[in-house]
Structures are given as C-alpha cells and as structure tokens.
Design an enzyme around this catalytic site. Sequence first.
Site: not given
Ligand code: DQA
Length: 150
Positions: A100, A111, A22, A77, A9-10, A107, A74, A17, A98
């Site tokens: 990020h 998280r 990011y 959240a 998501p996102n 952070r 990735n 964003r 994984e």
């Molecule tokens: C993320 C870190 C997560 O905590 C966050 O919710 C994201 C992006 C990252 O790529 O740094 O959506 O996975």
Amino acid sequence: MKLLILNGPNLNMLGIREPEHYGKTTYNDLVNLIDNHANEKGISCETYQTNSEGGLVDKIQQAYFDKVDGIVINPGAYTHTSIAILDAVKSVQIPCVEVHISKVEEREEFRQTSYIRLACVKTITGQGVNGYLQAIDFLINYLNNGRSEA
Ligand code: DQA
C-alpha cells in the site's frame, strides 16, 4: 525469475488522485520505475492494472499457468472487501507481497481490514511507490533463499 506486479482500482489515477495520500508519481512513472528496477536486478516483471475485481482474480489465476514465481499486489479498495482475491492467491500458491502506497494503519477504520494479508508473505505500507521496489527486492531474496525470510 518472473514476477507479476498487480494494481487494482484507481491506481491508474496515481499522480492525479489525492496526492496527499498517494504522491505525485503517475502510474506510467511507476511502471517505468518497476521496469528499470527489474532490468537492474536481471529479472522479468510484468505490470498490470485493472479497476475490476474479476480482472484481478483472472490475472492471478493466469499467473499459475504462466509459471509466475512471485506476485506483488496492491488491490486498492478491494484489499478491504475482497474474499475472492484472497481465495485466488490461496488457489495459486504463489508467494505474494501486499503493498500500500499510503500508511493504511493510520487511516480510517474501514481500511484496517485486509483480506489479502491472510495469504501474503509480507506487507509493505506507507513507503510511497518505493514500496513496490522494496516488495520486488523482498521477493527476489525470499525466492532465492529457500523461502526462509517471511
Ligand atoms: C491503497 C489504500 C487503500 O485503502 C485504497 O483504497 C487504495 C490505495 C494504498 O495504496 O495506499 O486504493 O491500497
């Protein structure tokens, strides 16, 4: 070699964003970077993004039937909440890295939990979008060298 690059998501909002976390690279730019990298390395990489938890589970399950060799994920959240995504990766037994984009360990407290990490051979954080390319290189090496480089 066939890899699947999954974004949750996102992550379709990359470039828009919170650029302080990011960066300014858009999701389309990221897909192009991955495509070019895969071409250079002579492997096949499918990229997929969904905002839904079930969509990620479905795609991970499908990877089993599509005989995918490795997954870069990735989960956004859902990293911090989803046992369903963890269980999906455990079900298919496909080596998973994984990623990020941000340095999650520096952070917020919420998280600091990652369920998916329990089923991953490696975690890459805080490298920006370059982390995806590092994850691909890691998997190529890991899959070619008898999975000895965890
Ligand atoms: C993320 C870190 C997560 O905590 C966050 O919710 C994201 C992006 C990252 O790529 O740094 O959506 O996975």
